[in-house]
Write a protein that holds these residues in place. Structure first.
Motif, mmCIF file in Angstrom:
data_model
loop_
_atom_site.group_PDB
_atom_site.id
_atom_site.type_symbol
_atom_site.label_atom_id
_atom_site.label_comp_id
_atom_site.label_asym_id
_atom_site.label_seq_id
_atom_site.Cartn_x
_atom_site.Cartn_y
_atom_site.Cartn_z
ATOM 1 N N MET A 77 0.840 -1.171 0.000
ATOM 2 C CA MET A 77 0.000 0.000 0.000
ATOM 3 C C MET A 77 0.890 1.241 0.000
ATOM 4 O O MET A 77 1.912 1.281 0.659
ATOM 5 C CB MET A 77 -0.911 -0.004 1.226
ATOM 6 C CG MET A 77 -1.763 1.233 1.331
ATOM 7 S SD MET A 77 -2.882 1.223 2.739
ATOM 8 C CE MET A 77 -4.190 0.238 2.080
ATOM 9 N N THR A 78 0.484 2.269 -0.738
ATOM 10 C CA THR A 78 1.210 3.524 -0.812
ATOM 11 C C THR A 78 0.410 4.602 -0.104
ATOM 12 O O THR A 78 -0.789 4.706 -0.282
ATOM 13 C CB THR A 78 1.425 3.930 -2.281
ATOM 14 O OG1 THR A 78 2.158 2.914 -2.937
ATOM 15 C CG2 THR A 78 2.188 5.236 -2.376
ATOM 16 N N TYR A 79 1.074 5.399 0.713
ATOM 17 C CA TYR A 79 0.416 6.499 1.410
ATOM 18 C C TYR A 79 0.748 7.817 0.733
ATOM 19 O O TYR A 79 1.849 8.008 0.235
ATOM 20 C CB TYR A 79 0.888 6.573 2.867
ATOM 21 C CG TYR A 79 0.338 5.482 3.724
ATOM 22 C CD1 TYR A 79 -0.899 5.622 4.329
ATOM 23 C CD2 TYR A 79 1.043 4.315 3.917
ATOM 24 C CE1 TYR A 79 -1.415 4.600 5.119
ATOM 25 C CE2 TYR A 79 0.541 3.296 4.701
ATOM 26 C CZ TYR A 79 -0.692 3.455 5.299
ATOM 27 O OH TYR A 79 -1.198 2.455 6.079
ATOM 28 N N ASP A 123 9.068 12.480 10.966
ATOM 29 C CA ASP A 123 8.000 11.536 11.296
ATOM 30 C C ASP A 123 8.141 10.189 10.596
ATOM 31 O O ASP A 123 7.315 9.306 10.775
ATOM 32 C CB ASP A 123 6.636 12.135 10.934
ATOM 33 C CG ASP A 123 6.288 13.329 11.796
ATOM 34 O OD1 ASP A 123 6.839 13.423 12.907
ATOM 35 O OD2 ASP A 123 5.484 14.164 11.365
ATOM 36 N N ARG A 124 9.193 9.996 9.807
ATOM 37 C CA ARG A 124 9.377 8.783 9.004
ATOM 38 C C ARG A 124 9.417 7.524 9.862
ATOM 39 O O ARG A 124 8.959 6.468 9.443
ATOM 40 C CB ARG A 124 10.666 8.910 8.192
ATOM 41 C CG ARG A 124 11.011 7.720 7.338
ATOM 42 C CD ARG A 124 10.077 7.639 6.152
ATOM 43 N NE ARG A 124 10.472 6.610 5.232
ATOM 44 C CZ ARG A 124 9.970 5.375 5.236
ATOM 45 N NH1 ARG A 124 9.076 5.029 6.128
ATOM 46 N NH2 ARG A 124 10.359 4.484 4.364
ATOM 47 N N ASN A 131 9.951 -0.133 4.712
ATOM 48 C CA ASN A 131 9.781 -0.287 3.262
ATOM 49 C C ASN A 131 8.491 0.357 2.751
ATOM 50 O O ASN A 131 8.103 0.147 1.610
ATOM 51 C CB ASN A 131 9.831 -1.756 2.877
ATOM 52 C CG ASN A 131 8.718 -2.564 3.538
ATOM 53 O OD1 ASN A 131 8.051 -2.091 4.459
ATOM 54 N ND2 ASN A 131 8.536 -3.775 3.065
ATOM 55 N N GLN A 132 7.839 1.155 3.589
ATOM 56 C CA GLN A 132 6.588 1.820 3.201
ATOM 57 C C GLN A 132 6.848 2.831 2.096
ATOM 58 O O GLN A 132 7.801 3.585 2.148
ATOM 59 C CB GLN A 132 5.981 2.539 4.412
ATOM 60 C CG GLN A 132 4.706 3.291 4.111
ATOM 61 C CD GLN A 132 3.610 2.367 3.645
ATOM 62 O OE1 GLN A 132 3.293 1.417 4.332
ATOM 63 N NE2 GLN A 132 3.068 2.631 2.489
ATOM 64 N N ARG A 133 6.005 2.831 1.048
ATOM 65 C CA ARG A 133 6.136 3.769 -0.068
ATOM 66 C C ARG A 133 5.160 4.925 0.125
ATOM 67 O O ARG A 133 4.105 4.761 0.713
ATOM 68 C CB ARG A 133 5.885 3.062 -1.384
ATOM 69 C CG ARG A 133 6.893 1.918 -1.599
ATOM 70 C CD ARG A 133 7.046 1.506 -3.026
ATOM 71 N NE ARG A 133 7.299 2.572 -3.952
ATOM 72 C CZ ARG A 133 8.498 3.107 -4.217
ATOM 73 N NH1 ARG A 133 9.560 2.696 -3.563
ATOM 74 N NH2 ARG A 133 8.642 4.049 -5.117
ATOM 75 N N SER A 167 7.409 8.701 -4.306
ATOM 76 C CA SER A 167 7.151 8.964 -5.724
ATOM 77 C C SER A 167 6.737 10.423 -5.858
ATOM 78 O O SER A 167 5.796 10.866 -5.209
ATOM 79 C CB SER A 167 6.028 8.078 -6.248
ATOM 80 O OG SER A 167 6.399 6.733 -6.192
ATOM 81 N N THR A 168 7.467 11.174 -6.681
ATOM 82 C CA THR A 168 7.146 12.578 -6.927
ATOM 83 C C THR A 168 7.083 12.816 -8.431
ATOM 84 O O THR A 168 7.636 12.034 -9.212
ATOM 85 C CB THR A 168 8.221 13.506 -6.329
ATOM 86 O OG1 THR A 168 9.482 13.199 -6.911
ATOM 87 C CG2 THR A 168 8.311 13.374 -4.821
#
Length: 90
Positions: A1-3, A22-23, A29-31, A45-46
């Motif tokens: 899941m991507t936030y 806050d990372r 491995n959260q995207r 992702s930008t």
């Protein structure tokens, strides 16, 4: 899941700095997805920034369109959710 990354705090720090603080609250491995303010962040992702005196490729433009549509829709919903009565802003 991507936030999707959203900064709802009004502080004088850059968005990427706030995110990095806050990372640790998320899995390693959260995207994430974010706007250009988050460019250079790990696993974020930008949109692709247009190089000087050159154009983006069609693939880069398509990627930007998909990502920007997601960001704009989210920001629109949040702007309605957090909308304050006008007299509170004076």
């Amino acid at each position: 899941m991507t936030y999707l990354i959203l900064s709802l705090e009004k502080r004088s720090q850059r968005d990427i700095t706030l995110f990095q603080e806050d990372r640790s609250k998320f899995a390693k491995n959260q995207r994430f997805k974010g706007d250009l303010a988050y460019q250079g962040g790990d696993l974020i992702s930008t949109p692709v920034k247009k190089p000087k005196k050159r154009e983006l490729t069609q693939e880069q433009e398509n990627k930007n369109s998909v990502l920007n549509e997601c960001l704009l829709n989210t920001e629109f919903v949040l702007s309605k959710y957090f909308e304050l009565p006008r007299n509170n802003l004076d």
